[in-house]
Design a protein around this motif. Structure first.
Motif, mmCIF file in Angstrom:
data_model
loop_
_atom_site.group_PDB
_atom_site.id
_atom_site.type_symbol
_atom_site.label_atom_id
_atom_site.label_comp_id
_atom_site.label_asym_id
_atom_site.label_seq_id
_atom_site.Cartn_x
_atom_site.Cartn_y
_atom_site.Cartn_z
ATOM 1 N N LYS A 111 34.238 107.180 -46.171
ATOM 2 C CA LYS A 111 34.199 106.280 -45.153
ATOM 3 C C LYS A 111 34.816 106.677 -44.004
ATOM 4 O O LYS A 111 36.049 106.807 -43.960
ATOM 5 N N ALA A 112 34.106 107.215 -42.897
ATOM 6 C CA ALA A 112 35.046 107.298 -41.672
ATOM 7 C C ALA A 112 35.739 105.942 -40.981
ATOM 8 O O ALA A 112 35.275 105.020 -41.703
ATOM 9 N N ILE A 113 36.645 106.235 -40.459
ATOM 10 C CA ILE A 113 37.314 104.729 -39.815
ATOM 11 C C ILE A 113 36.646 104.591 -38.472
ATOM 12 O O ILE A 113 36.916 105.446 -37.589
ATOM 13 N N PRO A 114 36.019 103.289 -38.434
ATOM 14 C CA PRO A 114 35.584 103.127 -37.030
ATOM 15 C C PRO A 114 36.327 102.367 -36.046
ATOM 16 O O PRO A 114 37.472 102.215 -36.504
ATOM 17 N N ALA A 115 35.955 101.896 -34.990
ATOM 18 C CA ALA A 115 36.757 101.417 -33.972
ATOM 19 C C ALA A 115 37.017 99.966 -34.365
ATOM 20 O O ALA A 115 36.635 99.012 -33.535
ATOM 21 N N MET A 116 37.602 99.684 -35.361
ATOM 22 C CA MET A 116 38.107 98.425 -35.979
ATOM 23 C C MET A 116 39.381 97.896 -35.316
ATOM 24 O O MET A 116 39.865 96.738 -35.304
ATOM 25 N N HIS A 117 40.166 98.826 -34.476
ATOM 26 C CA HIS A 117 41.521 98.705 -34.224
ATOM 27 C C HIS A 117 41.647 99.535 -33.022
ATOM 28 O O HIS A 117 41.186 100.559 -32.906
ATOM 29 N N TYR A 118 42.127 99.051 -31.866
ATOM 30 C CA TYR A 118 42.277 99.968 -30.665
ATOM 31 C C TYR A 118 42.905 101.144 -30.918
ATOM 32 O O TYR A 118 43.036 102.275 -30.289
ATOM 33 N N MET A 119 43.910 101.332 -31.994
ATOM 34 C CA MET A 119 44.780 102.305 -32.269
ATOM 35 C C MET A 119 44.150 103.516 -32.797
ATOM 36 O O MET A 119 44.642 104.465 -33.045
ATOM 37 N N VAL A 120 42.703 103.329 -33.033
ATOM 38 C CA VAL A 120 42.028 104.644 -33.679
ATOM 39 C C VAL A 120 42.063 105.675 -32.305
ATOM 40 O O VAL A 120 41.743 106.710 -32.592
ATOM 41 N N ALA A 121 42.144 105.006 -31.411
ATOM 42 C CA ALA A 121 41.983 105.686 -30.118
ATOM 43 C C ALA A 121 43.049 106.810 -30.043
ATOM 44 O O ALA A 121 43.078 107.753 -29.107
ATOM 45 N N ALA A 122 44.235 106.720 -30.697
ATOM 46 C CA ALA A 122 45.292 107.572 -30.883
ATOM 47 C C ALA A 122 44.529 109.218 -31.196
ATOM 48 O O ALA A 122 45.266 109.956 -30.963
ATOM 49 N N ALA A 123 43.686 109.132 -31.836
ATOM 50 C CA ALA A 123 42.863 110.325 -32.394
ATOM 51 C C ALA A 123 42.094 110.963 -31.554
ATOM 52 O O ALA A 123 41.536 111.945 -31.370
ATOM 53 N N GLY A 124 41.975 110.073 -30.152
ATOM 54 C CA GLY A 124 41.058 110.725 -29.178
ATOM 55 C C GLY A 124 39.797 110.395 -28.856
ATOM 56 O O GLY A 124 39.170 110.753 -27.861
ATOM 57 N N GLY A 125 39.236 109.337 -30.016
ATOM 58 C CA GLY A 125 37.759 108.940 -29.763
ATOM 59 C C GLY A 125 37.684 107.444 -30.115
ATOM 60 O O GLY A 125 38.661 106.729 -30.100
ATOM 61 N N GLN A 202 34.730 98.641 -24.503
ATOM 62 C CA GLN A 202 36.198 98.321 -25.046
ATOM 63 C C GLN A 202 36.975 99.539 -25.354
ATOM 64 O O GLN A 202 38.138 99.770 -24.845
ATOM 65 N N MET A 203 36.311 100.439 -26.136
ATOM 66 C CA MET A 203 37.123 101.581 -26.497
ATOM 67 C C MET A 203 37.358 102.423 -25.575
ATOM 68 O O MET A 203 38.385 103.314 -25.234
ATOM 69 N N ASP A 204 36.278 102.535 -24.631
ATOM 70 C CA ASP A 204 36.576 103.529 -23.159
ATOM 71 C C ASP A 204 38.022 103.143 -22.423
ATOM 72 O O ASP A 204 38.486 103.804 -21.778
ATOM 73 N N GLU A 205 37.987 101.596 -22.358
ATOM 74 C CA GLU A 205 39.079 100.904 -21.718
ATOM 75 C C GLU A 205 40.300 101.447 -22.358
ATOM 76 O O GLU A 205 41.328 101.880 -21.613
ATOM 77 N N VAL A 206 40.387 101.391 -23.871
ATOM 78 C CA VAL A 206 41.495 101.749 -24.500
ATOM 79 C C VAL A 206 41.804 103.245 -24.158
ATOM 80 O O VAL A 206 42.896 103.621 -23.831
ATOM 81 N N LEU A 207 41.046 104.271 -24.293
ATOM 82 C CA LEU A 207 41.207 105.638 -23.959
ATOM 83 C C LEU A 207 41.851 105.942 -22.837
ATOM 84 O O LEU A 207 42.637 106.635 -22.545
ATOM 85 N N THR A 208 41.080 105.169 -21.586
ATOM 86 C CA THR A 208 41.766 105.360 -20.283
ATOM 87 C C THR A 208 43.153 104.597 -20.151
ATOM 88 O O THR A 208 44.152 105.429 -19.411
ATOM 89 N N ALA A 209 43.493 103.416 -21.003
ATOM 90 C CA ALA A 209 44.690 103.129 -20.978
ATOM 91 C C ALA A 209 45.733 103.997 -21.553
ATOM 92 O O ALA A 209 47.172 104.153 -20.977
ATOM 93 N N PHE A 210 45.538 104.486 -22.741
ATOM 94 C CA PHE A 210 46.191 105.339 -23.379
ATOM 95 C C PHE A 210 46.595 106.815 -22.662
ATOM 96 O O PHE A 210 47.818 107.204 -22.894
ATOM 97 N N ARG A 211 46.088 107.174 -21.662
ATOM 98 C CA ARG A 211 46.209 108.290 -20.720
ATOM 99 C C ARG A 211 47.485 108.067 -19.869
ATOM 100 O O ARG A 211 48.253 108.896 -19.417
ATOM 101 N N THR A 212 47.953 106.856 -19.752
ATOM 102 C CA THR A 212 48.894 106.559 -18.927
ATOM 103 C C THR A 212 50.113 105.726 -19.837
ATOM 104 O O THR A 212 50.974 105.178 -19.027
ATOM 105 N N TYR A 213 50.023 105.352 -20.811
ATOM 106 C CA TYR A 213 50.660 104.677 -21.769
ATOM 107 C C TYR A 213 52.033 105.243 -22.002
ATOM 108 O O TYR A 213 51.660 106.309 -22.949
ATOM 109 N N GLY A 214 52.994 104.987 -21.873
ATOM 110 C CA GLY A 214 54.321 105.686 -22.152
ATOM 111 C C GLY A 214 54.427 106.554 -23.487
ATOM 112 O O GLY A 214 54.319 107.917 -23.645
#
Length: 220
Positions: A111-125, A202-214
């Motif tokens: 089972k891959a981990i889906p976009a069930m939490h915004y922190m999956v974006a830490a892996a870049g996708g 929603q995930m695109d917004e998270v990825l954008t936010a991650f680019r500038t989140y300290g």
């Protein structure tokens, strides 16, 4: 990107990373392996030595083609997987592979981990992908891993564990922790009917936010 050399400081950093995996509950026994890119190859943990017994002199320096410097121990059986990541992802300076409990549970369930939490974006996708199964240490596993890492910094390895990459050891270790946390969260939601998945916008917004989140920005 952090620049590592074939010196005692870099070797000790690899030793400490393996020790950190155990202390963080991400690995046990002699499983798992850690490496860093050097100017002419990589430093990688040897096969069959527990983190508790590991010292800087045990860390193996080798080329990405598999040639080991004279007088050294046998490298991890997974060295190809590390070498191919460095070939295929030029911005990667460190690779962490471990058998963390919940990531391994999901990997065994394929089972891959889906976009069930915004922190999956830490892996870049939009999720944390799953590599197809292949025998450990094989060229086939290395290729499967590279495919899963094509658009991601981390992935699960079917019936095996997880792998995380970074621009330095600190970021690779941190990502391995995040993968395990997300695996635990996903496993828990599966027990109560499954997660509500965030949509692409929603995930695109998270990825954008991650680019500038300290603290989410990787620092060399």
């Amino acid at each position: 990107m952090k620049k590592y050399s074939n010196d005692n400081n870099s070797r000790q950093a690899v030793v400490e990373a393996m020790d950190a995996l155990v202390k963080k509950g991400l690995n046990k026994g002699t499983s798992g392996n850690v490496s860093v890119r050097t100017g002419d190859g990589m430093l990688i943990t040897p096969t069959g030595i527990s983190p508790q017994a590991l010292s800087a002199e045990h860390i193996v320096h080798m080329t990405l083609d598999g040639d080991v410097d004279a007088g050294q121990l046998i490298p991890s059986s997974e060295w190809r997987m590390h070498a191919d990541v460095y070939r295929g992802k030029p911005d990667t300076a460190a690779v962490v592979h471990c058998h963390s409990p919940y990531a391994t549970i999901l990997a065994c369930a394929r089972k891959a981990i889906p976009a069930m939490h915004y922190m999956v974006a830490a892996a870049g996708g939009h999720g944390i992908p799953l590599a197809e199964y292949a025998t450990f240490g094989s060229r086939e596993l290395s290729l499967a891993n590279l495919g899963a890492l094509d658009d991601s910094l981390a992935c699960l390895l079917s019936n095996h564990g997880q792998i995380a990459t970074g621009r330095n050891l600190q970021s690779a270790l941190k990502l391995a922790e995040v993968v395990e946390e997300q695996a635990h969260c996903y496993w828990g939601t599966l027990a109560i009917g499954g997660p509500v998945i965030l949509d692409s916008a929603q995930m695109d917004e998270v990825l954008t936010a991650f680019r500038t989140y300290g603290q989410q920005r990787e620092r060399d």
